[in-house]
Write an enzyme that holds these catalytic residues in place. Structure first.
Site, PDB file in Angstrom:
ATOM      1  N   ASN A  82       5.769   0.490  -6.550  1.00  0.00           N
ATOM      2  CA  ASN A  82       5.697   1.382  -5.201  1.00  0.00           C
ATOM      3  C   ASN A  82       5.333   2.975  -6.076  1.00  0.00           C
ATOM      4  OD1 ASN A  82       4.533   3.530  -2.967  1.00  0.00           O
ATOM      5  ND2 ASN A  82       5.059   1.165  -1.963  1.00  0.00           N
ATOM      6  N   PRO A 103       0.999  -1.003  -0.057  1.00  0.00           N
ATOM      7  CA  PRO A 103      -0.449   0.241  -0.083  1.00  0.00           C
ATOM      8  C   PRO A 103       0.723   1.262  -0.245  1.00  0.00           C
ATOM      9  CG  PRO A 103      -1.141  -2.099   1.551  1.00  0.00           C
ATOM     10  CD  PRO A 103       0.146  -2.423   0.981  1.00  0.00           C
ATOM     11  N   CYS A 104       0.252   2.089  -1.162  1.00  0.00           N
ATOM     12  CA  CYS A 104       1.562   2.814  -0.655  1.00  0.00           C
ATOM     13  C   CYS A 104       0.924   4.091  -0.604  1.00  0.00           C
ATOM     14  CB  CYS A 104       1.497   3.088  -3.006  1.00  0.00           C
ATOM     15  SG  CYS A 104       0.205   3.653  -3.410  1.00  0.00           S
ATOM     16  N   GLN A 105      -0.051   4.415  -0.119  1.00  0.00           N
ATOM     17  CA  GLN A 105      -0.442   5.664   0.350  1.00  0.00           C
ATOM     18  C   GLN A 105       0.653   6.877   1.791  1.00  0.00           C
ATOM     19  OE1 GLN A 105      -2.158   2.944   0.585  1.00  0.00           O
ATOM     20  NE2 GLN A 105      -4.280   3.670   0.236  1.00  0.00           N
ATOM     21  N   PHE A 125       3.393   6.695   0.641  1.00  0.00           N
ATOM     22  CA  PHE A 125       4.483   7.405   0.149  1.00  0.00           C
ATOM     23  C   PHE A 125       4.041   8.340  -1.005  1.00  0.00           C
ATOM     24  CE2 PHE A 125       5.735   3.690   1.700  1.00  0.00           C
ATOM     25  CZ  PHE A 125       6.809   3.354   2.661  1.00  0.00           C
TER      26      PHE A 125
END
Length: 387
Positions: free
Chosen positions: A119, A80-82, A84
């Site tokens: 990502n 999960p990229c939130q 960054f």
């Protein structure tokens, strides 16, 4: 058939590309109910390659990798990229949504011959430089785990000591990292993602990222030098946009580029009926329905028809979709339909998505383009096959 494990699969962009590259997943997992509903619905419909996926809905932190029988060639995923994301809150290692520790655990416990993690480009921001290095070193030495109550900076220092010592003992991976622009690989969208690819050291594999196949200069040449682009789409001269800076740049290109042209929004969706002005004909296509309410404002001007789309966004505050718009040559805008967005992400045309427009756009905005995933995974497969 080489075997893989897909983590954080979401709507399946990375997983589909990996399967298309020739890997057969032993486990596919995500915690999100809507994304898993999308996968299950397409599995029930027999959509290839999802029809063969063993889907596990749940928290990866609770998944027992010991239940995966046999050896695994590849582990992949988009943690999960939130934390960054350029549009997120930039909390990185302070954010409980950071799932890189679970990606590293999967590598440590499954010991695959290779891994592919991706990502958002925001992970490469200077403010995250130390944490990115921490992730890279943990993937290089996955057996060197943090001690109880050891802070991440102390663990990073220990990893640095181990790395500079040059030891050959234990589980070790050779890791390379690069930011890839999807448009450079035949995706009709300018979407930059950072990829971390590693090969187990005992494989002795040398590898580099695939060479780009498409370029902006080739598109400009096709539009403003030989005009093949407009002829292909049967766009009369009077209906073409003003060349402006793009035409001026094209005139400075000395020789015809050898790459293929970037693909544009028009390339991706021109065969679909207009959902706003011809809604009746649009009903014959899955998820191709007009979504009202689009408006242009500063910083959210939509994607020009004759360029690759801007990055589709999932959105973390407010209603998502501010940039998920088409901008026509006359300046008018409308939201991309789900089907058009899936085209821009190179999902199969017969794939359907579960949930509302907002929910589905979140799934699509978080996805890796299938085409880019297939190209990277194919390069990894080729090296594993030859090892």
């Amino acid at each position: 058939m080489m075997r893989s494990v897909e983590l954080f699969v979401g709507a399946g962009g990375l997983g589909i590309g990996v399967s298309q590259a020739g890997f057969r997943p032993a486990a596919v997992m995500d915690w999100d109910r809507w994304a898993c509903d999308t996968l299950r619905e397409n599995k029930e419909r027999g959509l290839d390659p999802i029809a063969h996926w063993p889907i596990h809905e749940g928290d990866v932190r609770q998944f027992d990798f010991g239940t995966v029988d046999g050896s695994v060639d590849l582990v992949t995923g988009g943690p999960p990229c939130q934390p960054f994301s350029m549009g997120g809150r930039h909390r990185a290692f302070l954010d409980s949504r950071d799932m890189f520790p679970q990606a590293i655990r999967a590598v440590r416990e499954l010991r695959p011959r290779a891994f592919i993690f991706e990502n958002v480009k925001g992970l490469t921001r200077s403010s995250f430089a130390n944490y990115l290095e921490y992730v890279r070193l943990q993937l290089t030495y996955p057996d060197l785990v943090a001690k109880r109550d050891e802070e991440w900076l102390a663990h990073l220092a220990r990893l640095e000591d181990h790395h500079t010592k040059g030891t050959e003992k234990g589980l070790r991976y050779r890791v390379v990292m690069r930011v890839l622009n999807s448009a450079n690989y035949g995706v009709p969208q300018r979407r930059e993602r950072v990829f971390l690819v590693g090969f187990r050291a005992d494989t002795g594999i040398e590898w580099h990222f695939p060479k780009p196949t498409h370029s902006r200069d080739a598109l400009l040449w096709s539009q403003w030098r030989d005009e093949v682009y407009w002829d292909l789409h049967r766009v009369a001269r009077k209906n073409r946009p003003e060349g402006g800076a793009a035409e001026a740049r094209a005139l400075k290109i000395a020789d015809r580029p050898l790459d293929e042209p970037w693909l544009t929004v028009r390339d991706a969706i021109s065969d679909l009926p207009d959902p706003e002005h011809a809604p009746g004909t649009a009903r014959g296509f899955h998820d191709h329905r007009f979504q009202p309410g689009a408006r242009s404002y500063a910083g959210h001007t939509g994607s020009p028809l004759d360029e690759p789309a801007k990055t589709l966004k999932a959105g973390v505050h407010g209603v998502p979709g501010g940039e998920n718009m088409l901008r026509r040559p006359d300046g008018s805008v409308r939201y991309f339909t789900i089907r058009e967005s899936a085209r821009l992400q190179t999902f199969p045309d017969d794939m359907v998505f579960h949930g509302s427009w907002t929910e589905t756009m979140r799934q699509l905005g978080n996805a890796v383009p299938c085409q880019l995933a297939r190209i990277v995974a194919s390069g990894v497969r080729d090296k594993l096959s030859a090892a």
